[in-house]
Design an enzyme around this catalytic site. Structure first.
Site, PDB file in Angstrom:
ATOM      1  N   ARG A 129       1.157  -2.310  11.078  1.00  0.00           N
ATOM      2  CA  ARG A 129       0.732  -1.561   9.870  1.00  0.00           C
ATOM      3  C   ARG A 129      -0.792  -1.533   9.783  1.00  0.00           C
ATOM      4  NH1 ARG A 129       2.866   1.921   6.524  1.00  0.00           N
ATOM      5  NH2 ARG A 129       2.205   1.022   4.556  1.00  0.00           N
ATOM      6  N   ASN A 142      17.411  15.780 -14.379  1.00  0.00           N
ATOM      7  CA  ASN A 142      17.604  15.060 -15.652  1.00  0.00           C
ATOM      8  C   ASN A 142      18.202  15.984 -16.718  1.00  0.00           C
ATOM      9  OD1 ASN A 142      16.451  12.965 -14.300  1.00  0.00           O
ATOM     10  ND2 ASN A 142      14.561  12.891 -15.489  1.00  0.00           N
ATOM     11  N   LYS A 167      12.739   0.373 -20.949  1.00  0.00           N
ATOM     12  CA  LYS A 167      12.662   1.275 -19.793  1.00  0.00           C
ATOM     13  C   LYS A 167      13.907   1.102 -18.923  1.00  0.00           C
ATOM     14  CE  LYS A 167       9.892   3.720 -16.707  1.00  0.00           C
ATOM     15  NZ  LYS A 167       9.839   3.222 -15.342  1.00  0.00           N
ATOM     16  N   ALA A 192       3.542   8.613  -8.844  1.00  0.00           N
ATOM     17  CA  ALA A 192       2.861   8.865  -7.569  1.00  0.00           C
ATOM     18  C   ALA A 192       3.912   8.862  -6.473  1.00  0.00           C
ATOM     19  CB  ALA A 192       1.822   7.781  -7.296  1.00  0.00           C
ATOM     20  N   GLU A 233      16.742   0.798  -6.440  1.00  0.00           N
ATOM     21  CA  GLU A 233      16.490  -0.479  -7.121  1.00  0.00           C
ATOM     22  C   GLU A 233      17.672  -0.817  -8.051  1.00  0.00           C
ATOM     23  OE1 GLU A 233      11.760  -1.124  -7.263  1.00  0.00           O
ATOM     24  OE2 GLU A 233      12.387   0.578  -8.463  1.00  0.00           O
ATOM     25  N   ALA A 263       0.854  -1.206   0.000  1.00  0.00           N
ATOM     26  CA  ALA A 263       0.000   0.000   0.000  1.00  0.00           C
ATOM     27  C   ALA A 263       0.881   1.244   0.000  1.00  0.00           C
ATOM     28  CB  ALA A 263      -0.924  -0.025   1.215  1.00  0.00           C
ATOM     29  N   GLY A 264       1.810   1.314  -0.960  1.00  0.00           N
ATOM     30  CA  GLY A 264       2.675   2.481  -1.109  1.00  0.00           C
ATOM     31  C   GLY A 264       2.134   3.361  -2.219  1.00  0.00           C
ATOM     32  N   GLY A 316       0.688   1.176  -5.494  1.00  0.00           N
ATOM     33  CA  GLY A 316      -0.351   0.270  -4.981  1.00  0.00           C
ATOM     34  C   GLY A 316      -1.585   1.057  -4.558  1.00  0.00           C
ATOM     35  N   ASN A 373       9.584  -2.073 -11.365  1.00  0.00           N
ATOM     36  CA  ASN A 373      10.434  -1.488 -12.399  1.00  0.00           C
ATOM     37  C   ASN A 373      11.675  -2.374 -12.565  1.00  0.00           C
ATOM     38  OD1 ASN A 373      11.084   0.439 -14.269  1.00  0.00           O
ATOM     39  ND2 ASN A 373      11.933   1.898 -12.793  1.00  0.00           N
TER      40      ASN A 373
HETATM   41  P1  NAD Z   1       6.578   2.412  -2.395  1.00  0.00           P
HETATM   42  O1  NAD Z   1       7.809   2.240  -1.565  1.00  0.00           O
HETATM   43  O2  NAD Z   1       5.860   3.707  -2.359  1.00  0.00           O
HETATM   44  O3  NAD Z   1       5.524   1.285  -1.985  1.00  0.00           O
HETATM   45  C1  NAD Z   1       5.882  -0.040  -1.734  1.00  0.00           C
HETATM   46  C2  NAD Z   1       5.013  -0.540  -0.602  1.00  0.00           C
HETATM   47  O4  NAD Z   1       5.256  -1.933  -0.424  1.00  0.00           O
HETATM   48  C3  NAD Z   1       5.336   0.138   0.743  1.00  0.00           C
HETATM   49  O5  NAD Z   1       4.135   0.630   1.306  1.00  0.00           O
HETATM   50  C4  NAD Z   1       5.884  -1.008   1.595  1.00  0.00           C
HETATM   51  O6  NAD Z   1       5.568  -0.890   2.972  1.00  0.00           O
HETATM   52  C5  NAD Z   1       5.159  -2.194   0.959  1.00  0.00           C
HETATM   53  N1  NAD Z   1       5.775  -3.480   1.290  1.00  0.00           N
HETATM   54  C6  NAD Z   1       7.076  -3.829   1.253  1.00  0.00           C
HETATM   55  N2  NAD Z   1       7.229  -5.093   1.686  1.00  0.00           N
HETATM   56  C7  NAD Z   1       5.977  -5.541   2.003  1.00  0.00           C
HETATM   57  C8  NAD Z   1       5.487  -6.763   2.532  1.00  0.00           C
HETATM   58  N3  NAD Z   1       6.293  -7.770   2.815  1.00  0.00           N
HETATM   59  N4  NAD Z   1       4.151  -6.886   2.730  1.00  0.00           N
HETATM   60  C9  NAD Z   1       3.307  -5.867   2.453  1.00  0.00           C
HETATM   61  N5  NAD Z   1       3.721  -4.671   1.961  1.00  0.00           N
HETATM   62  C10 NAD Z   1       5.047  -4.521   1.738  1.00  0.00           C
HETATM   63  O7  NAD Z   1       6.981   1.995  -3.859  1.00  0.00           O
HETATM   64  P2  NAD Z   1       6.351   2.521  -5.242  1.00  0.00           P
HETATM   65  O8  NAD Z   1       6.918   3.853  -5.556  1.00  0.00           O
HETATM   66  O9  NAD Z   1       4.887   2.341  -5.235  1.00  0.00           O
HETATM   67  O10 NAD Z   1       7.043   1.503  -6.263  1.00  0.00           O
HETATM   68  C11 NAD Z   1       6.587   0.181  -6.464  1.00  0.00           C
HETATM   69  C12 NAD Z   1       7.215  -0.306  -7.772  1.00  0.00           C
HETATM   70  O11 NAD Z   1       6.643   0.451  -8.841  1.00  0.00           O
HETATM   71  C13 NAD Z   1       8.728  -0.063  -7.843  1.00  0.00           C
HETATM   72  O12 NAD Z   1       9.363  -1.117  -8.507  1.00  0.00           O
HETATM   73  C14 NAD Z   1       8.844   1.229  -8.642  1.00  0.00           C
HETATM   74  O13 NAD Z   1      10.074   1.361  -9.345  1.00  0.00           O
HETATM   75  C15 NAD Z   1       7.682   1.071  -9.605  1.00  0.00           C
HETATM   76  N6  NAD Z   1       7.203   2.358 -10.135  1.00  0.00           N
HETATM   77  C16 NAD Z   1       6.866   3.365  -9.264  1.00  0.00           C
HETATM   78  C17 NAD Z   1       6.390   4.571  -9.781  1.00  0.00           C
HETATM   79  C18 NAD Z   1       5.984   5.718  -8.865  1.00  0.00           C
HETATM   80  O14 NAD Z   1       5.688   6.799  -9.381  1.00  0.00           O
HETATM   81  N7  NAD Z   1       5.943   5.560  -7.569  1.00  0.00           N
HETATM   82  C19 NAD Z   1       6.286   4.734 -11.173  1.00  0.00           C
HETATM   83  C20 NAD Z   1       6.625   3.685 -12.022  1.00  0.00           C
HETATM   84  C21 NAD Z   1       7.088   2.494 -11.477  1.00  0.00           C
HETATM   85  O1  KPL Z   2      11.736   6.747 -15.372  1.00  0.00           O
HETATM   86  C1  KPL Z   2      12.454   7.672 -15.051  1.00  0.00           C
HETATM   87  C2  KPL Z   2      12.908   7.720 -13.636  1.00  0.00           C
HETATM   88  O2  KPL Z   2      13.213   8.782 -13.111  1.00  0.00           O
HETATM   89  O3  KPL Z   2      12.929   6.632 -13.017  1.00  0.00           O
HETATM   90  C3  KPL Z   2      12.893   8.672 -16.077  1.00  0.00           C
HETATM   91  C4  KPL Z   2      12.155   9.959 -15.907  1.00  0.00           C
HETATM   92  C5  KPL Z   2      12.599   8.144 -17.471  1.00  0.00           C
HETATM   93  C6  KPL Z   2      14.369   8.909 -16.004  1.00  0.00           C
HETATM   94  O4  KPL Z   2      15.061   7.735 -16.262  1.00  0.00           O
END
Ligand code: NAD
Ligand code: KPL
Length: 303
Positions: A35, A200, A182, A129, A262, A8-9, A12, A103
């Site tokens: 939590r 960037n 990506k 987000a 990551e 729930a980050g 999610g 990702n």
């Molecule tokens: P985040 O850290 O905001 O959320 C992850 C959530 O997972 C956290 O709330 C954490 O407490 C929870 N978590 C971890 N271990 C857990 C467990 N064992 N049980 C239950 N919950 C657990 O991460 P995010 O930014 O949402 O990113 C998630 C993935 O999406 C990543 O791989 C990120 O690269 C990718 N992503 C994120 C965005 C973005 O804008 N945030 C955009 C594109 C891709």
């Molecule tokens: O996806 C990105 C990131 O910041 O993770 C961009 C904006 C494409 C830069 O690599």
């Protein structure tokens, strides 16, 4: 069918809130009792969109009380995904389907290997987000999510739920190509923004470094059977640098906030794949070494 959301980050919560407001059944799976207690005290998930906050009282459970799970969105970071899915294995219903939002590459295989009988749909998202506070997420950037299953090209019928929830998405028979592309973009941009301590757009001052990395990344993509992902990579990297010039990359933000990156699923995965193919990519390897040293100096994990 209920959408179980693990993690729930930021992403999610963004998915959970949109599915819930479309009146689709959603349930959050939280890590532990502490939590769950904090979530209950918060009264639900809050999504902030264009400055407007709205709370969604989505039910939440623990892994041990989740009941049978048929559809699971795994929205943890790549380094948490495998361990987070582990306690749910006894509760996955026959024919369960998972959507892996991570990702980079590497975590998806780790999860799939634990679930030989479940369907794992991979996702590559450009939505943005961030967490403003616990259980309060800001929808920061509209984007698009590609979904696909390298083992089974037919689209699942639950894409209709995403349509109904207004989650922009597309189904592709070649999700691995999207994920590699990506990953390559992230490898060419994110580590350099950390090492040069810049937005960037600041990479416009380092054209030779960007260019040589793109050439090596394209070579890697060719070698690992992803020629489409290699196509005009340098051109697209320059376009993204320009289009997102004012932004800090996600890796930059992680480091600036003292959060684990990551790296293993981006640059680490690229270098490990090159090594498996006995491919020498000296600039990419040097970038990986420099980035790990930088993280280590700041007390951050290097994997
Ligand atoms: P985040 O850290 O905001 O959320 C992850 C959530 O997972 C956290 O709330 C954490 O407490 C929870 N978590 C971890 N271990 C857990 C467990 N064992 N049980 C239950 N919950 C657990 O991460 P995010 O930014 O949402 O990113 C998630 C993935 O999406 C990543 O791989 C990120 O690269 C990718 N992503 C994120 C965005 C973005 O804008 N945030 C955009 C594109 C891709
Ligand atoms: O996806 C990105 C990131 O910041 O993770 C961009 C904006 C494409 C830069 O690599």
């Amino acid at each position: 069918m209920t959408w179980h959301i693990l993690g729930a980050g930021s992403l999610g919560s963004l998915w959970a809130a949109r599915l819930a407001r479309a009146e689709l059944p959603v349930r959050l799976i939280l890590r532990d009792r502490a939590r769950l207690k904090a979530y209950e005290a918060a009264g639900g998930l809050t999504l902030v969109e264009q400055g407007q906050a709205r709370q969604y009282a989505i039910p939440a459970v623990l892994p041990s009380t989740s009941g049978p799970i048929s559809r699971l969105l795994v929205a943890c970071k790549a380094y948490d995904a495998e361990a987070a899915v582990q306690p749910l294995l006894p509760y996955l219903a026959p024919g369960a389907e998972l959507v892996l939002l991570q990702n980079g590459l590497g975590s998806q295989d780790a999860v799939s290997l634990r679930l030989p009988h479940a369907r794992c749909v991979l996702a590559s998202s450009t939505e943005g987000a961030f967490r403003e506070a616990d259980f309060r997420v800001v929808f920061a950037g509209h984007g698009f999510t590609w979904l696909g299953d390298p083992r089974q090209p037919a689209a699942p019928d639950w894409l209709a739920d995403l349509e109904r929830a207004g989650i922009p998405h597309g189904w592709t028979p070649d999700i691995l190509s999207r994920l590699w592309r990506k990953l390559a973009l992230n490898c060419a941009i994110n580590p350099l923004t950390v090492l040069h301590d810049c937005r960037n757009g600041g990479l416009a001052n380092h054209p030779a470094e960007v260019s040589v990395l793109c050439a090596e990344l394209a070579e890697l993509l060719q070698h690992c059977g992803q020629p489409d992902a290699a196509e005009r990579l340098h051109e697209e990297v320059l376009r993204v640098i320009q289009a997102t010039a004012a932004n800090y990359s996600s890796m930059y933000q992680d480091v600036a906030n003292g959060r684990r990156t990551e790296i293993s699923y981006l640059l680490g995965h690229a270098c490990a794949t090159a090594a498996r193919h006995r491919l020498k990519l000296p600039h990419l390897e040097s970038l990986h070494t420099r980035l790990r040293a930088y993280l280590e100096q700041r007390g951050l994990p290097v994997t």
